[in-house]
Design an enzyme around this catalytic site. Structure first.
Site, PDB file in Angstrom:
ATOM      1  N   LYS A   1      -2.584  11.967  15.167  1.00  0.00           N
ATOM      2  CA  LYS A   1      -1.485  11.525  14.297  1.00  0.00           C
ATOM      3  C   LYS A   1      -0.535  12.707  14.109  1.00  0.00           C
ATOM      4  O   LYS A   1      -1.005  13.863  13.987  1.00  0.00           O
ATOM      5  CB  LYS A   1      -2.090  11.065  12.964  1.00  0.00           C
ATOM      6  CG  LYS A   1      -1.139  10.410  11.983  1.00  0.00           C
ATOM      7  CD  LYS A   1      -1.914   9.897  10.755  1.00  0.00           C
ATOM      8  CE  LYS A   1      -1.041   9.195   9.740  1.00  0.00           C
ATOM      9  NZ  LYS A   1      -1.816   8.621   8.616  1.00  0.00           N
TER      10      LYS A   1
ATOM     11  N   SER B   1      -0.823   3.684   7.528  1.00  0.00           N
ATOM     12  CA  SER B   1       0.229   4.468   8.129  1.00  0.00           C
ATOM     13  C   SER B   1      -0.098   5.024   9.518  1.00  0.00           C
ATOM     14  O   SER B   1       0.814   5.411  10.236  1.00  0.00           O
ATOM     15  CB  SER B   1       0.557   5.657   7.220  1.00  0.00           C
ATOM     16  OG  SER B   1      -0.568   6.525   7.111  1.00  0.00           O
TER      17      SER B   1
ATOM     18  N   SER C   1      -5.155   4.001   5.419  1.00  0.00           N
ATOM     19  CA  SER C   1      -4.333   4.189   6.621  1.00  0.00           C
ATOM     20  C   SER C   1      -5.075   4.366   7.930  1.00  0.00           C
ATOM     21  O   SER C   1      -4.433   4.435   8.975  1.00  0.00           O
ATOM     22  CB  SER C   1      -3.398   5.379   6.425  1.00  0.00           C
ATOM     23  OG  SER C   1      -2.313   4.988   5.638  1.00  0.00           O
TER      24      SER C   1
HETATM   25  N1  GLN Z   1      -0.497   2.349   2.185  1.00  0.00           N
HETATM   26  C1  GLN Z   1      -0.971   3.308   1.239  1.00  0.00           C
HETATM   27  C2  GLN Z   1       0.187   4.135   0.762  1.00  0.00           C
HETATM   28  O1  GLN Z   1       1.258   3.888   1.174  1.00  0.00           O
HETATM   29  C3  GLN Z   1      -2.018   4.183   1.867  1.00  0.00           C
HETATM   30  C4  GLN Z   1      -1.462   5.077   2.900  1.00  0.00           C
HETATM   31  C5  GLN Z   1      -2.476   6.010   3.475  1.00  0.00           C
HETATM   32  O2  GLN Z   1      -3.670   5.760   3.458  1.00  0.00           O
HETATM   33  N2  GLN Z   1      -1.985   7.123   3.959  1.00  0.00           N
HETATM   34  O3  GLN Z   1       0.046   5.014  -0.035  1.00  0.00           O
END
Ligand code: GLN
Length: 532
Positions: free
Chosen positions: A96, A171, A195
Site C-alpha cells: 500500500k 481504504s 481497511s
Molecule cells: N473507513 C474507515 C475510515 O475511513 C476505516 C479506514 C481504515 O481502516 N483505514 O476511517
C-alpha cells in the site's frame, strides 16, 4: 533460459504463493520469471483497474535476481539451507502506498505527499527484504487511508475486478484488487477501521487485521496511531499467513509493537482440505446478534448463515452471543480516529514533506495554501472533526467520553473470551461492492460500510475475512474475530472453512471482468466514475 510465452507467464501469475515457493525450491521457476510475469500482467491490465500508483520494474527485477542468487547458494549448501528460506522468498508482493521504501514514493493517496521520497525503509520493508520477497510496487488507497471505497484517492479511484463499474472497497482497495486480478499473489494493507478486511471481502480474497502491536508501524504513514495495524492480503489463508509471518514481530522503533513471539504455525497451515477442516471439531464460536443489522443485504445475510451452517456441520459449536456496546462503536470511532488524525496530519506543513506552496507574504499564508490545496475534502472533514473534539471545553464531552466507550466495547469482547469462545463469526461488511458514486455524497453512508469491522479495531483485536460465496454475482466475506494474539487460530479457522467448502462451485470462479481488463481500450476507473 528461453523467454516464456505470454500464456505460460500468465499461468505463473495464477499460482498461489505457496505453490510458487515450492516451484522456486524445486528449480522449476526462477524469482525473475515470477517477477517478470507479474510485471507484464500488471502493465497490461492496470488501465481499467488502477490498482497501482507506482510500479518499479528495475528494482523488482534486481530484487528477484538477488533472490535467485540466494536460492542457488542454498541449493548448493543442501536441503537444510533450502528449507531455511522463508516461504515468501522469491515471491512478488505489493505494498500500500503508505509504506516507506528508501528512495521511493509514499503518497498515502494524497497530493500533499506528491514528490516526497522516503529517506528510510519501514520495518516491514526491511523484514520483507530479509525474507527475500520481491516488491513490485505501491498500490492505490483512499487519501491517508480515510475511506471505504478508494474513491477518496487523490490519484483517481480503483475498480473492482468482479465488476469494473464498482468500487473494490477501501481504504486498501488497490492492494485487494491487485491480488484478486492476479497482478500479485499477496499484498500489504493497513486496517484502522476495516481497511484490509472490507476490501478483501469485496474483492473475494483473504485479508487479516492482526492484533494491535503485532506488526511494527515504523515507516508507515500514520492515520490514527492507536488503531492502525499493518496486515496481509492473499488469495488463500496460507498465502496471507505466510506474508504476516514475514512482517510481524517486535521492533524497538515502535514502542507499541509487542515483544511476543510470532507463531511458526503461520507457515505450517495444513495443505490438505480434510486435515484443515478437522480442526473445526469441538471448536466453539459465537455469533454476535449486533453484527446482523436491519439494513444489511439479504444476500450477504444468506451467505453468512450458510457458512455458519457449514461450520456446524463440520463439528463446530456455534452459539448466539451479544456485544451490547456495538451500536456505539461507529460514533466513538469517528471521534477517536479523527482526533488522532488531526494531530498526526499537523506535520504536513509544506516545510518538511512533499507538496509545498511558497510565495505568500508570510509563513502562515504559505501554510494555509499548502494544506488547503494539498488535502482532499474527506481529510479536511476529519481534521476539522478531530480538532473540534480535542479543543478546550469539548475534550471531556467528546474525546474522553469516546475513550470510555472504547473501554466498554473492549470489555464486551473480553467477557466472551473469558467464557472460552475460540472466535466469533460475523459478516465482514453489510453489503457487497457498491457502484462508483453510490456513497460519496453522504459521508455517514460511507462510514457505515465499516459497521462490522471497526469495533474490532476499537478493541485492538485480530480479525480475518475469507470468501464465502457470491451475492448478485459479487463476493461476500466471512469474518472471524479472535482474542488478542490469536492470529494463528484465526488463520486455522479460515483454512478450515476453505477445506469445508473446497468443492463449492463459487470456489472455482474468477473475477468476472478479468477479460475486460485485457482490452487496450478499456475505460479507466476515473472515466467510469465520472459517468455516475
Ligand atoms: N473507513 C474507515 C475510515 O475511513 C476505516 C479506514 C481504515 O481502516 N483505514 O476511517
Amino acid at each position: 533460459m528461453s523467454p516464456m510465452t505470454p500464456d505460460a507467464a500468465d499461468a505463473l501469475t495464477e499460482l498461489h504463493a505457496h505453490d510458487m515457493a515450492g516451484a522456486l525450491r524445486a528449480g522449476i521457476v526462477s524469482a525473475r520469471e515470477l517477477a517478470a510475469a507479474h510485471l507484464a500482467r500488471t502493465h497490461r491490465t492496470d488501465q481499467g483497474l488502477h490498482a497501482w500508483l507506482s510500479i518499479d520494474d528495475e528494482r523488482a527485477l534486481a530484487e528477484a535476481d538477488a533472490a535467485d542468487a540466494r536460492l542457488s547458494a542454498a541449493r548448493a549448501a543442501g536441503p537444510d539451507a533450502l528449507a531455511a528460506l522463508h516461504p515468501m522468498h522469491g515471491v512478488p508482493v505489493a505494498l500500500k502506498d503508505l509504506v516507506s521504501i528508501r528512495g521511493g514514493q509514499a503518497t498515502a493517496g494524497s497530493r500533499i505527499l506528491e514528490g516526497y521520497i522516503a529517506p528510510y525503509d519501514a520495518h516491514i520493508t526491511e523484514r520483507l527484504r530479509a525474507a527475500g520477497a520481491v516488491i513490485l510496487g505501491k498500490t492505490n488507497m483512499d487519501e491517508f487511508a480515510m475511506g471505504s471505497s478508494t474513491e477518496h484517492s487523490a490519484y483517481g479511484p480503483t475498480a473492482n475486478p468482479w465488476d469494473l463499474g464498482r468500487v473494490p472497497g477501501g481504504s486498501s482497495g488497490g492492494s485487494a484488487a491487485a491480488v484478486a486480478a492476479f497482478q500479485t499473489p499477496v499484498s500489504i494493507g493497513t486496517d484502522t477501521g476495516g481497511s484490509i478486511r472490507q476490501p478483501a471481502s469485496m474483492c473475494g480474497v483473504t485479508g487479516m487485521r492482526p492484533t494491535y502491536g503485532r506488526v511494527s508501524r515504523y515507516g508507515i504513514v500514520a492515520f490514527a496511531s492507536s488503531l492502525d495495524q499493518v496486515g496481509p492480503f492473499g488469495r488463500d489463508a496460507r498465502d496471507a499467513a505466510a506474508l504476516l509471518h514475514a512482517v510481524a514481530g517486535r521492533d524497538e522503533r515502535d514502542s507499541t509493537s509487542a515483544p511476543i513471539a510470532v507463531p511458526d504455525d503461520l507457515i505450517s497451515l495444513p495443505a490438505g482440505d480434510d486435515e484443515a477442516a478437522g480442526w473445526l471439531r469441538g471448536k466453539r464460536f459465537g455469533i454476535p446478534a449486533e453484527y446482523f443489522p436491519a439494513g444489511m443485504d439479504a444476500g450477504v445475510d444468506a451467505r453468512i448463515r450458510e457458512a455458519i451452517a457449514a461450520l456446524e456441520a463440520a463439528g463446530a459449536v456455534v452459539e448466539p452471543v451479544s456485544l451490547p456496546h456495538t451500536e456505539y462503536a461507529l460514533a466513538a470511532y469517528y471521534i477517536v480516529a479523527p482526533a488522532e488524525a488531526s494531530s498526526n496530519l499537523a506535520r504536513y506543513d509544506g516545510v518538511r514533506f512533499g507538496h509545498s506552496i511558497r510565495g505568500g507574504s508570510d509563513y502562515l499564508s504559505n501554510y494555509l495554501a499548502t494544506r488547503g490545496g494539498g488535502f482532499g475534502p474527506e481529510v479536511k472533514r476529519r481534521i476539522m472533526l478531530g480538532t473540534y473534539a480535542l479543543s478546550a471545553g469539548y475534550y471531556d464531552a467528546f474525546y474522553l467520553k469516546a475513550l470510555k466507550v472504547r473501554t466498554l466495547i473492549k470489555r464486551d469482547f473480553d467477557l466472551l473470551w473469558e467464557q472460552g469462545f475460540d472466535a466469533l463469526v460475523a459478516p465482514t461488511a453489510p453489503s457487497v461492492a457498491f457502484k462508483f458514486g453510490a456513497k460519496t455524497a453522504d459521508p455517514v453512508e460511507m462510514y457505515l460500510a465499516d459497521a462490522c469491522t471497526l469495533p474490532v479495531n476499537m478493541a485492538g483485536l485480530p480479525g480475518i475475512t475469507t470468501p464465502c460465496g457470491l451475492s448478485d454475482g459479487l463476493p461476500v466475506g466471512l469474518q472471524f474475530i479472535g482474542a488478542p494474539w490469536s492470529e494463528a487460530a484465526l488463520f486455522r479457522a479460515a483454512r478450515a472453512y476453505e477445506g469445508v467448502t473446497a468443492g463449492a462451485e463459487w470456489r472455482s470462479m474468477r473475477p468476472h471482468d478479468l477479460a475486460a481488463l485485457e482490452d487496450p481500450a478499456v475505460p479507466t476507473p476515473a472515466e467510469r466514475a465520472a459517468r455516475h
